[in-house]
Design a protein around this motif. Sequence first.
Motif, PDB file in Angstrom:
ATOM      1  N   ALA A  79      -0.920  -0.754  -5.629  1.00  0.00           N
ATOM      2  CA  ALA A  79      -0.466  -0.329  -6.960  1.00  0.00           C
ATOM      3  C   ALA A  79      -1.583  -0.586  -7.959  1.00  0.00           C
ATOM      4  O   ALA A  79      -2.334  -1.553  -7.841  1.00  0.00           O
ATOM      5  CB  ALA A  79       0.787  -1.103  -7.361  1.00  0.00           C
ATOM      6  N   GLY A  80      -1.715   0.307  -8.911  1.00  0.00           N
ATOM      7  CA  GLY A  80      -2.747   0.155  -9.928  1.00  0.00           C
ATOM      8  C   GLY A  80      -4.036   0.878  -9.590  1.00  0.00           C
ATOM      9  O   GLY A  80      -5.010   0.800 -10.338  1.00  0.00           O
ATOM     10  N   MET A  81      -4.047   1.598  -8.469  1.00  0.00           N
ATOM     11  CA  MET A  81      -5.249   2.358  -8.118  1.00  0.00           C
ATOM     12  C   MET A  81      -5.491   3.383  -9.205  1.00  0.00           C
ATOM     13  O   MET A  81      -4.584   4.092  -9.631  1.00  0.00           O
ATOM     14  CB  MET A  81      -5.057   3.055  -6.769  1.00  0.00           C
ATOM     15  CG  MET A  81      -6.308   3.665  -6.225  1.00  0.00           C
ATOM     16  SD  MET A  81      -7.440   2.358  -5.715  1.00  0.00           S
ATOM     17  CE  MET A  81      -8.746   3.294  -4.992  1.00  0.00           C
ATOM     18  N   SER A  82      -6.728   3.452  -9.660  1.00  0.00           N
ATOM     19  CA  SER A  82      -7.067   4.387 -10.732  1.00  0.00           C
ATOM     20  C   SER A  82      -6.960   5.821 -10.215  1.00  0.00           C
ATOM     21  O   SER A  82      -7.023   6.067  -9.016  1.00  0.00           O
ATOM     22  CB  SER A  82      -8.493   4.128 -11.222  1.00  0.00           C
ATOM     23  OG  SER A  82      -9.425   4.408 -10.184  1.00  0.00           O
ATOM     24  N   GLU A  83      -6.792   6.741 -11.151  1.00  0.00           N
ATOM     25  CA  GLU A  83      -6.911   8.150 -10.772  1.00  0.00           C
ATOM     26  C   GLU A  83      -8.340   8.338 -10.300  1.00  0.00           C
ATOM     27  O   GLU A  83      -9.268   7.743 -10.840  1.00  0.00           O
ATOM     28  CB  GLU A  83      -6.626   9.052 -11.976  1.00  0.00           C
ATOM     29  CG  GLU A  83      -5.165   9.073 -12.395  1.00  0.00           C
ATOM     30  CD  GLU A  83      -4.255   9.677 -11.323  1.00  0.00           C
ATOM     31  OE1 GLU A  83      -4.638  10.684 -10.693  1.00  0.00           O
ATOM     32  OE2 GLU A  83      -3.158   9.125 -11.120  1.00  0.00           O
ATOM     33  N   PHE A  84      -8.527   9.165  -9.309  1.00  0.00           N
ATOM     34  CA  PHE A  84      -9.874   9.357  -8.766  1.00  0.00           C
ATOM     35  C   PHE A  84     -10.725  10.183  -9.720  1.00  0.00           C
ATOM     36  O   PHE A  84     -10.305  11.235 -10.177  1.00  0.00           O
ATOM     37  CB  PHE A  84      -9.803   9.986  -7.379  1.00  0.00           C
ATOM     38  CG  PHE A  84      -9.438   8.979  -6.334  1.00  0.00           C
ATOM     39  CD1 PHE A  84     -10.427   8.309  -5.631  1.00  0.00           C
ATOM     40  CD2 PHE A  84      -8.118   8.653  -6.103  1.00  0.00           C
ATOM     41  CE1 PHE A  84     -10.096   7.351  -4.700  1.00  0.00           C
ATOM     42  CE2 PHE A  84      -7.773   7.698  -5.169  1.00  0.00           C
ATOM     43  CZ  PHE A  84      -8.770   7.039  -4.463  1.00  0.00           C
ATOM     44  N   THR A  85     -11.912   9.668 -10.005  1.00  0.00           N
ATOM     45  CA  THR A  85     -12.845  10.329 -10.910  1.00  0.00           C
ATOM     46  C   THR A  85     -13.703  11.302 -10.108  1.00  0.00           C
ATOM     47  O   THR A  85     -14.405  10.885  -9.176  1.00  0.00           O
ATOM     48  CB  THR A  85     -13.753   9.283 -11.585  1.00  0.00           C
ATOM     49  OG1 THR A  85     -12.937   8.320 -12.238  1.00  0.00           O
ATOM     50  CG2 THR A  85     -14.697   9.932 -12.573  1.00  0.00           C
ATOM     51  N   LEU A 116       0.839  -1.182   0.000  1.00  0.00           N
ATOM     52  CA  LEU A 116       0.000   0.000   0.000  1.00  0.00           C
ATOM     53  C   LEU A 116       0.884   1.244   0.000  1.00  0.00           C
ATOM     54  O   LEU A 116       1.860   1.308   0.744  1.00  0.00           O
ATOM     55  CB  LEU A 116      -0.919   0.007   1.224  1.00  0.00           C
ATOM     56  CG  LEU A 116      -1.829  -1.212   1.396  1.00  0.00           C
ATOM     57  CD1 LEU A 116      -2.674  -1.078   2.658  1.00  0.00           C
ATOM     58  CD2 LEU A 116      -2.708  -1.415   0.175  1.00  0.00           C
ATOM     59  N   SER A 117       0.535   2.211  -0.827  1.00  0.00           N
ATOM     60  CA  SER A 117       1.274   3.470  -0.923  1.00  0.00           C
ATOM     61  C   SER A 117       0.311   4.638  -0.767  1.00  0.00           C
ATOM     62  O   SER A 117      -0.832   4.581  -1.217  1.00  0.00           O
ATOM     63  CB  SER A 117       1.963   3.589  -2.287  1.00  0.00           C
ATOM     64  OG  SER A 117       2.859   2.528  -2.477  1.00  0.00           O
ATOM     65  N   LYS A 118       0.813   5.702  -0.161  1.00  0.00           N
ATOM     66  CA  LYS A 118      -0.001   6.902   0.051  1.00  0.00           C
ATOM     67  C   LYS A 118      -0.280   7.578  -1.289  1.00  0.00           C
ATOM     68  O   LYS A 118       0.618   7.752  -2.104  1.00  0.00           O
ATOM     69  CB  LYS A 118       0.734   7.862   0.985  1.00  0.00           C
ATOM     70  CG  LYS A 118      -0.104   9.018   1.455  1.00  0.00           C
ATOM     71  CD  LYS A 118       0.670   9.838   2.486  1.00  0.00           C
ATOM     72  CE  LYS A 118      -0.163  10.974   3.029  1.00  0.00           C
ATOM     73  NZ  LYS A 118       0.602  11.773   4.007  1.00  0.00           N
TER      74      LYS A 118
END
Length: 180
Positions: A43-49, A27-29
Motif C-alpha cells: 500500500a502506498g505505491m506511487s503511481e508509476f512515472t 501486497l496488492s496487484k
Amino acid sequence: MKYLSFLLVLVAVFPCFLSAQNNVPRLSKMAIGQSGCYGYFPAGMSEFTPSKSEDGADVYTGEAEVDGFHFACITVKFAEPFTDSSPEEMEELLISYMAFLQEQFGITTSAGVGRGHTLETAPDARGVIDYWEGADSVQYAVKGWVNPKALAIMMIYGATEYPIFNLQQMYLDGFRFSDN
C-alpha cells in the motif's frame, strides 16, 4: 522460580511479536503505468512515472516507503520486441542493465548475480537476483526479470537488510509480464 521468570519474559515479549506481525505490509496487484505489466506492491505505491529512454522505450518507475524500507520498481517496455533473441541473450541484457543501475546508484559491493530464475506465468522470461551495498551503506535486495517485450527491476532497500525474508521474496517475485 525459573518458570516464573520465563513466564514474565514471555508475557513481556509476546505483545512485541504480535505488534511486529501487524506491521507486515500486504501486497496488492497493481498495473505498472501503460506497460501492460503488473506487480504486487505494498500500500502506498506511487503511481508509476512514465518517461522515454534514448532508444524510445517506455520506462516506468514507482516506489513506496514502508517502515523505513523502500520498495521500488523500474519497468522498461521495449520500443521493439527482441523476437530473435534467445533467453540467454535476454538474460545478458538484463545483467548489463543491472550493472548500469549499480553505477547510477553508487553501488560499491555486489554479492554477484544469481542466474536461472523463472516465472511460471511467463515461460519465456528469465530472472536474476543480486544483493548490493551502496557507498552510503544502503542495503539492496534486487531481482530483475526480462522477456522479449519488457524488462523489470524489483528492489527493496534501506539502512539494513530487509528483515522479513518471505515478504521480500514475494515482492521480488511479484512482477507479471503483459499477456500481449
